[in-house]
Design a protein around this motif. Structure first.
Motif, short mmCIF file in Angstrom:
data_model
loop_
_atom_site.label_atom_id
_atom_site.label_comp_id
_atom_site.label_asym_id
_atom_site.label_seq_id
_atom_site.Cartn_x
_atom_site.Cartn_y
_atom_site.Cartn_z
N GLU A 92 0.67 -1.09 -0.02
CA GLU A 92 -0.22 0.03 0.09
C GLU A 92 0.76 1.00 0.38
O GLU A 92 2.03 1.56 0.76
N HIS A 93 0.50 2.14 -1.42
CA HIS A 93 2.05 3.19 -1.79
C HIS A 93 2.68 3.37 -1.45
O HIS A 93 3.61 3.33 -0.16
N GLY A 94 3.43 1.55 -1.23
CA GLY A 94 5.65 1.90 -1.54
C GLY A 94 5.15 0.33 -0.63
O GLY A 94 4.23 -1.17 -0.90
N HIS A 95 6.14 0.67 0.00
CA HIS A 95 6.60 -1.72 0.42
C HIS A 95 7.03 -0.39 1.87
O HIS A 95 7.97 0.04 2.31
N HIS A 96 6.00 -1.65 2.80
CA HIS A 96 6.03 -1.81 4.34
C HIS A 96 6.58 -2.85 4.91
O HIS A 96 5.66 -3.58 4.43
N GLN A 97 7.04 -2.83 5.66
CA GLN A 97 6.79 -3.83 6.94
C GLN A 97 6.02 -4.14 7.56
O GLN A 97 5.68 -2.75 8.04
N GLY A 98 5.58 -4.71 8.18
CA GLY A 98 4.21 -5.28 9.03
C GLY A 98 4.69 -5.47 10.28
O GLY A 98 6.14 -6.25 10.35
N LEU A 99 4.07 -6.54 11.44
CA LEU A 99 4.82 -6.72 12.61
C LEU A 99 4.56 -8.17 12.02
O LEU A 99 5.87 -8.89 12.84
N GLY A 100 4.86 -8.72 10.85
CA GLY A 100 5.33 -10.32 10.87
C GLY A 100 5.23 -11.63 11.58
O GLY A 100 5.95 -12.36 12.45
N LEU A 101 3.79 -11.18 12.14
CA LEU A 101 3.37 -12.67 13.22
C LEU A 101 2.51 -13.23 12.03
O LEU A 101 1.95 -14.46 12.78
N LEU A 102 2.41 -13.63 10.55
CA LEU A 102 1.86 -14.40 9.98
C LEU A 102 2.61 -13.80 9.05
O LEU A 102 2.32 -12.41 7.83
N PRO A 103 2.66 -15.41 7.96
CA PRO A 103 3.82 -14.99 6.77
C PRO A 103 2.70 -14.48 5.36
O PRO A 103 1.35 -15.19 5.62
N GLY A 104 3.19 -13.61 4.99
CA GLY A 104 2.52 -13.00 3.75
C GLY A 104 2.18 -11.88 3.66
O GLY A 104 3.09 -11.05 4.62
N LYS A 105 1.72 -11.73 2.71
CA LYS A 105 1.71 -10.00 2.27
C LYS A 105 -0.05 -9.01 1.94
O LYS A 105 -1.00 -10.34 1.13
N VAL A 106 -0.18 -8.02 1.80
CA VAL A 106 -1.17 -7.85 1.80
C VAL A 106 -1.09 -6.82 0.14
O VAL A 106 -0.18 -5.76 -0.38
N HIS A 149 -5.93 -6.46 0.44
CA HIS A 149 -6.57 -7.49 1.09
C HIS A 149 -5.35 -8.38 0.88
O HIS A 149 -4.33 -7.86 0.45
N ALA A 150 -5.23 -9.18 2.74
CA ALA A 150 -4.09 -10.25 2.76
C ALA A 150 -3.75 -11.33 2.17
O ALA A 150 -5.09 -11.87 1.30
N LEU A 151 -3.09 -11.85 1.60
CA LEU A 151 -2.17 -13.32 0.72
C LEU A 151 -1.86 -13.63 1.89
O LEU A 151 -0.29 -13.91 1.92
N PRO A 152 -1.97 -14.65 2.72
CA PRO A 152 -1.82 -15.67 3.37
C PRO A 152 -0.80 -16.56 3.34
O PRO A 152 -0.95 -16.70 2.09
N LEU A 154 0.94 -19.48 3.82
CA LEU A 154 0.48 -21.17 4.93
C LEU A 154 -0.95 -21.36 4.54
O LEU A 154 -1.73 -20.33 5.21
N ALA A 155 -2.00 -21.60 4.24
CA ALA A 155 -3.50 -21.86 3.78
C ALA A 155 -3.60 -22.63 5.12
O ALA A 155 -4.68 -22.17 5.20
N SER A 156 -2.62 -22.91 6.40
CA SER A 156 -3.06 -23.57 7.53
C SER A 156 -3.54 -21.99 8.55
O SER A 156 -4.10 -22.31 8.86
N ASP A 157 -3.10 -20.75 8.12
CA ASP A 157 -3.46 -19.63 8.67
C ASP A 157 -4.78 -18.68 7.86
O ASP A 157 -5.71 -18.16 8.81
N LEU A 158 -5.11 -19.94 6.84
CA LEU A 158 -6.36 -19.42 6.43
C LEU A 158 -7.85 -19.56 7.48
O LEU A 158 -8.29 -21.20 6.88
N VAL A 159 -8.63 -19.00 7.96
CA VAL A 159 -9.92 -19.96 8.68
C VAL A 159 -10.88 -19.37 8.19
O VAL A 159 -12.29 -20.24 7.71
N ALA A 160 -11.74 -18.46 7.14
CA ALA A 160 -12.44 -18.17 6.24
C ALA A 160 -12.39 -16.91 5.85
O ALA A 160 -11.53 -16.43 5.43
N VAL A 161 -13.30 -16.65 4.19
CA VAL A 161 -13.00 -16.26 2.57
C VAL A 161 -14.22 -15.88 2.71
O VAL A 161 -15.01 -16.25 3.36
N THR A 162 -14.23 -14.49 2.02
CA THR A 162 -15.25 -13.68 1.21
C THR A 162 -15.03 -13.79 -0.21
O THR A 162 -14.19 -14.49 -0.79
N ASP A 163 -16.03 -13.92 -1.04
CA ASP A 163 -15.76 -14.09 -2.73
C ASP A 163 -16.26 -12.40 -3.21
O ASP A 163 -17.73 -12.00 -2.48
#
Length: 213
Positions: A92-106, A149-152, A154-163
């Motif tokens: 979002e508006h460049g590249h930013h590091q998050g908290l790193g508690l879950l692997p993946g990107k937004v 939106h987030a792209l985890p 690991l599939a194991s971190d995904l609990v619910a999705v929407t369409d």
């Protein structure tokens, strides 16, 4: 003990606080690391831009506090932007590091044939229907407002999705770290039940109106 709502200058703090209180739990809005680390559970809200939010968290020292809470095993729930902050990075508006508690990107919605931001009521689809956050909750509609939106990883971190022209991450969870892209406090009975499930994971079930010690 109360549920600590992290106050780092960005977030819909009072509506979340009122929702928690309606469910019979104490909520404290705080930027005090000691208070956050002593709480039964931690809630990380967020409204605005990812980079600005991370700068606020880092400059206040609260990024390390939130990481410490997660490492200590405190139940942690990120809501909306707060969920996105749990991940490694955002574009979002460049590249930013998050908290790193879950692997993946937004990443940003591509748009074009559909509207961005994604705004309105969309149905949850459960990926892990046996997950503790989903206990006693039927699939239904919740309220989203987001352009990224987030792209985890690991599939194991995904609990619910929407369409929304694609499968969009709606709920994530790993151990004691959870996230909801939508606003549970604005999502009617379904949202409040999901929030209650988190609170019960954090502090155990309470009768409505009972105050936490």
């Amino acid at each position: 003990m109360a549920i600590a709502i992290v106050d780092y200058g960005m977030g819909n703090l009072h509506s979340v606080s009122k929702a928690i209180e309606r469910l019979g739990y104490d909520a404290v809005i705080t930027g005090d690391p000691a208070q956050i680390l002593a709480a039964d559970g931690v809630l990380l809200p967020g409204v605005g831009a990812f980079g600005d939010a991370m700068e606020q968290l880092r400059s206040s020292g609260l990024a390390e506090t939130v990481r410490a809470a997660a490492s200590a095993g405190q139940p942690l729930l990120g809501i909306c932007l707060g969920m996105q902050l749990l991940f490694d990075e955002s574009e979002e508006h460049g590249h930013h590091q998050g908290l790193g508690l879950l692997p993946g990107k937004v990443v940003r919605f591509a748009g074009g044939s559909y509207k961005v931001p994604h705004m309105g009521w969309n149905r949850l689809e459960y990926v892990q229907p046996e997950h503790p956050l989903l206990q006693g909750v039927q699939e239904g509609h919740v309220y989203f407002v987001h352009s990224y939106h987030a792209l985890p990883e690991l599939a194991s971190d995904l609990v619910a999705v929407t369409d929304y022209e694609q499968k969009v991450t709606a709920i994530v969870g790993r151990g004691n770290v959870y996230g909801m892209q939508f606003h549970p406090e604005k999502s009617g009975e379904l949202g409040m039940t999901l929030l209650r499930n988190f609170l019960e994971l954090a502090a155990g079930p309470r009768q409505a109106g009972e105050r936490l010690a």
